[in-house]
Motif scaffolding. Structure first.
Motif, PDB file in Angstrom:
ATOM      1  N   UNK A 146      37.580  32.041  37.366  1.00 16.75           N
ATOM      2  CA  UNK A 146      37.046  32.845  38.769  1.00 16.75           C
ATOM      3  C   UNK A 146      37.967  33.984  38.965  1.00 16.75           C
ATOM      4  N   UNK A 147      39.176  33.969  38.467  1.00 17.57           N
ATOM      5  CA  UNK A 147      39.750  35.383  38.371  1.00 17.57           C
ATOM      6  C   UNK A 147      39.309  36.300  37.664  1.00 17.57           C
ATOM      7  N   UNK A 148      38.661  35.953  36.542  1.00 20.30           N
ATOM      8  CA  UNK A 148      38.316  37.073  35.604  1.00 20.30           C
ATOM      9  C   UNK A 148      37.162  37.730  36.501  1.00 20.30           C
ATOM     10  N   UNK A 149      36.276  37.039  37.156  1.00 15.68           N
ATOM     11  CA  UNK A 149      35.224  37.500  38.028  1.00 15.68           C
ATOM     12  C   UNK A 149      35.637  38.231  39.073  1.00 15.68           C
ATOM     13  N   UNK A 150      36.834  37.733  39.831  1.00 17.75           N
ATOM     14  CA  UNK A 150      37.290  38.712  40.695  1.00 17.75           C
ATOM     15  C   UNK A 150      38.126  39.918  40.541  1.00 17.75           C
ATOM     16  N   UNK A 151      38.662  39.927  39.174  1.00 19.26           N
ATOM     17  CA  UNK A 151      39.111  41.225  38.720  1.00 19.26           C
ATOM     18  C   UNK A 151      38.175  42.242  38.116  1.00 19.26           C
ATOM     19  N   UNK A 152      37.390  41.774  37.425  1.00 22.37           N
ATOM     20  CA  UNK A 152      36.234  42.609  36.698  1.00 22.37           C
ATOM     21  C   UNK A 152      35.060  43.035  37.600  1.00 22.37           C
ATOM     22  N   UNK A 153      34.677  41.891  38.457  1.00 23.86           N
ATOM     23  CA  UNK A 153      33.426  42.406  39.117  1.00 23.86           C
ATOM     24  C   UNK A 153      32.278  41.413  38.531  1.00 23.86           C
ATOM     25  N   UNK A 154      32.293  40.219  38.374  1.00 21.34           N
ATOM     26  CA  UNK A 154      31.449  39.397  38.051  1.00 21.34           C
ATOM     27  C   UNK A 154      30.917  38.379  39.113  1.00 21.34           C
ATOM     28  N   UNK A 155      30.087  37.558  38.975  1.00 21.93           N
ATOM     29  CA  UNK A 155      29.288  37.048  40.135  1.00 21.93           C
ATOM     30  C   UNK A 155      29.766  35.731  40.571  1.00 21.93           C
ATOM     31  N   UNK A 156      30.709  35.191  39.870  1.00 15.56           N
ATOM     32  CA  UNK A 156      31.092  33.874  40.274  1.00 15.56           C
ATOM     33  C   UNK A 156      32.803  33.908  40.714  1.00 15.56           C
ATOM     34  N   UNK A 157      33.206  34.882  41.435  1.00 19.79           N
ATOM     35  CA  UNK A 157      34.567  34.996  41.928  1.00 19.79           C
ATOM     36  C   UNK A 157      34.732  34.072  42.897  1.00 19.79           C
ATOM     37  N   UNK A 158      36.186  33.707  43.101  1.00 22.29           N
ATOM     38  CA  UNK A 158      36.376  32.729  44.377  1.00 22.29           C
ATOM     39  C   UNK A 158      36.957  33.547  45.215  1.00 22.29           C
ATOM     40  N   UNK A 159      37.603  34.642  45.309  1.00 21.71           N
ATOM     41  CA  UNK A 159      38.165  35.390  46.230  1.00 21.71           C
ATOM     42  C   UNK A 159      39.704  35.560  45.920  1.00 21.71           C
ATOM     43  N   UNK A 160      40.299  36.390  46.635  1.00 21.52           N
ATOM     44  CA  UNK A 160      41.598  36.749  46.148  1.00 21.52           C
ATOM     45  C   UNK A 160      42.774  35.622  46.293  1.00 21.52           C
ATOM     46  N   UNK A 161      42.549  34.536  47.178  1.00 23.82           N
ATOM     47  CA  UNK A 161      43.447  33.703  47.580  1.00 23.82           C
ATOM     48  C   UNK A 161      43.398  32.346  46.539  1.00 23.82           C
ATOM     49  N   UNK A 162      42.290  32.532  45.469  1.00 21.67           N
ATOM     50  CA  UNK A 162      42.160  31.499  44.653  1.00 21.67           C
ATOM     51  C   UNK A 162      43.787  31.235  44.066  1.00 21.67           C
TER      52      UNK A 162
END
Length: 401
Positions: free
Chosen positions: A244-260
């Motif tokens: 999920x950190x990959x999506x958070x960093x790059x802009x994917x659709x399955x991010x879990x937020x910065x507190x993951x």
């Protein structure tokens, strides 16, 4: 039989809520009716709107005088969200149900989200067929589409409301057969491309006497896990799949937020962490991939999901971020690095095999991880049985140690 809380706007939908209340009582349950409407109710509630408004820090008379519907909904939402957990803590009800359009759905679901996972929650809503993430978040709310508006009783609406009454009553009545509540709960994260690893971790933890909860690392899954850790349900974590950190960093659709990756560290519970599926960022169907990424290494996982390989630069950033998260942990923490690949499609001959990108990830973790975080590097692929055994066994040692 138990008591069921009914949260409703009794000024505009009194007949519908009275019908729901009577159906629940016919099943042998008591009811506790909370009025979250602004004007005079169609029947007398157990918890009047004045009390709800006061719990939200305002007066009902003031809301009536202002005639600002948007503000009134927000105030009653705040009041319901303050009162409902208090009533539950007092043992006043065992399940909650509501009906409504967008206004009451916002109010009732905000109150439902304050309740522990496992408390039955049913919401019949006119907005239940669209994007409902804001209403549910990571709580076990059952949303039912009303099909027709909650505006009067007719042949169809009676059936829908009756179904909702049956659902909430059945959920409150249902016992959990052969439940073993003595086993400590252990959380683990999984993706399709790390399933062999997590399946073996789960089986090994079960053999050791733990009760694993597996979270699908799809953004909401990671947030749900973090919320349960925060709430104190979880004894330890096998965070195999930090994708999920990959999506958070790059802009994917399955991010879990910065507190993951923060909750276990803050609570000080044992955690073993790996870099599962950090070779990918997720998008929906191929046509939805942003234009700026169209020349990247894309893989059609299925008709609705497209994966994008992370670059060495992105992997280096991910390594730095994960190291920072783990460095902040106050409990036992171990990072496991699978040197032969981080997902099912990251190995020789597979679409996301990229030794340079994996090396950037591993090197960043080595550079930024502080000495108090244990680092275990194994010359295995993440889905090799020996890698899964090492993660599971180390977590068990931590939990028993």
């Amino acid at each position: 039989m138990g008591t069921i809380l009914i949260v409703g706007t009794l000024d505009t939908k009194g007949a519908e809520f009275a019908y729901l209340r009577d159906l629940i009582r016919t099943r042998g349950h008591d009811t506790l009716v909370m009025d979250v409407g602004i004007f005079d109710p169609a029947f007398s509630p157990d918890i009047p709107a004045h009390d709800v408004a006061a719990a939200g820090g305002v007066s009902l008379d003031g809301l009536r005088a202002a005639q600002d519907r948007g503000n009134a909904v927000t105030c009653m939402m705040n009041g319901a969200a303050a009162l409902v957990p208090r009533l539950y803590a007092e043992g006043r009800f065992q399940g909650v149900v509501s009906l409504g359009g967008s206004g009451n759905t916002v109010i009732a679901t905000a109150a439902m989200r304050t309740l522990p996972v496992g408390v039955p929650k049913v919401m019949v809503s006119t907005v239940a067929s669209g994007d409902v993430a804001a209403y549910i978040d990571v709580v076990d709310i059952t949303l039912m589409y009303s099909v027709v508006d909650i505006a009067g009783l007719n042949k169809l609406s009676r059936r829908i409301i009756a179904n909702a009454a049956g659902m909430i009553c059945g959920a409150v009545e249902q016992a959990i057969p052969d439940a073993d509540d003595d086993k400590p709960l252990v959380a683990a994260t999984m993706f399709g491309v790390t399933t062999p690893c997590v399946t073996r971790v789960r089986e090994r933890l079960e053999t050791a006497g733990y009760d694993p909860l597996i979270f699908h690392a799809t953004g909401s899954g990671g947030r749900a896990m973090e919320a349960l850790i925060d709430a104190g349900y979880i004894a330890g974590v096998a965070d195999v799949t930090t994708t999920e950190w990959g999506d958070q960093l790059v802009g994917g659709v399955l991010a879990a937020g910065e507190h993951r990756l923060e909750a276990a560290g803050k609570r000080g519970i044992p955690q073993v962490v790996s870099v599962g599926a950090l070779d990918m960022v997720n998008f929906w169907a191929y046509d939805t991939v942003p234009e700026r990424f169209r020349d990247r290494n894309l893989y059609r996982h299925n008709a609705n999901v497209t994966l994008m390989r992370t670059t060495p630069e992105e992997c280096a950033q991910l390594g730095h971020i994960i190291a920072q998260k783990l460095n902040a942990a106050v409990g036992k923490t171990a990072l496991f690095l699978p040197l032969k690949g981080v997902s099912m499609i990251d190995e020789a001959g597979k679409p996301f095999y990229d030794p340079e990108a994996d090396a950037a990830l591993f090197d960043a973790l080595r550079a930024h991880l502080e000495p108090h975080v244990e680092r275990i590097e194994l010359d295995y692929h993440i889905n090799d049985p020996a890698f899964a055994d090492a993660m599971a066994d180390r977590l068990v040692e931590m939990l028993k140690g």
